[in-house]
Enzyme design. Sequence first.
Site, PDB file in Angstrom:
ATOM      1  CB  CYS A 188      -3.599  -1.511   4.974  1.00 53.02           C
ATOM      2  SG  CYS A 188      -2.827  -1.245   6.090  1.00 53.02           S
ATOM      3  CD  GLU A 228      -2.996   1.374   2.482  1.00 50.68           C
ATOM      4  OE1 GLU A 228      -3.841   1.753   2.298  1.00 50.68           O
ATOM      5  OE2 GLU A 228      -1.863   0.513   3.805  1.00 50.68           O
ATOM      6  CE  LYS A 266      -6.825   0.898   3.519  1.00 48.48           C
ATOM      7  NZ  LYS A 266      -6.309   1.518   3.992  1.00 48.48           N
TER       8      LYS A 266
END
Length: 296
Positions: free
Chosen positions: A165, A48, A120
Amino acid sequence: MKSENGRRFRAALVQLRASRVVADNLVAAEALIRAAAKGGADYIQTPENTALMELDPERVLAQVAPESESRPLALFRDLARELGVWLHIGSLGVKVAERRVANRSYLLAPDGGIAARYDKLHMFDVDLPGGESYRESDYYNPGGTAVLADLRPGGVPARLGLTICYDLRFPALYRALATAGANLIAIPAAFTKQTGEAHWHVLLRARAIETGAYVLAAAQGGFHENGRSTFGHSMIVSPWGEILAEAGTEPCVVFAEIDLAQVDEARARIPALGHGRDFDIEIATSTDESARRQAS
């Protein structure tokens, strides 16, 4: 590298320690991506925030561009084409409105084409003990779609579930990806040192065990120029929950051989993906409380 059954390939994770300077980060990432390709990797993943680690929204907004104008994306597309690999850029900041950014993952094909994009889903808005505070939703737009991609690293057919993440903490996403056919799951990350020490290993292993899929998680590691410390420990986990490769905290490349036959084997041993059932939720009350309610 292929096995006799044609289902084996070599994967690599690039661990970085990105700074506030995009140009420097691109130089560092390119060098390690080249090292991964030289080491025989057919699929290469970066963390990321590959091109920029920044907490200040104004600094982020000043350095990102729309996808069509993204210098980092153009560089990585050229690199994937030159090296002839599947290059998965864990995430780049991409401007999607005047003051809004997407935290977007890119799977790049060996011809340099964009095979998949994923924004995300879950925003890291938390206050941690010791004064650490993060508010991704202040400037990032959350995604709204889970994404799978078909790819052929080393000529091996595979299906990759894309996550980033903080998504790691939402297991329903991973079950949905697995039931939709993912045998590989990507979790590029910039986990904080504090939360990583507590949960990184157990959560990655849990996602692999729950889904019966390989988990590939490239990470940022160490103390960054913006004052943030990330946990590192980029990791590849087998469908049975075994750690096949793990980094420390320094920038590096780690490799593992992926054998997709092991996905079938793990899911045959524990066929939990096929045993899920819909259910209702009931909040039970004590007999005494029920009696009091009836009496009143």
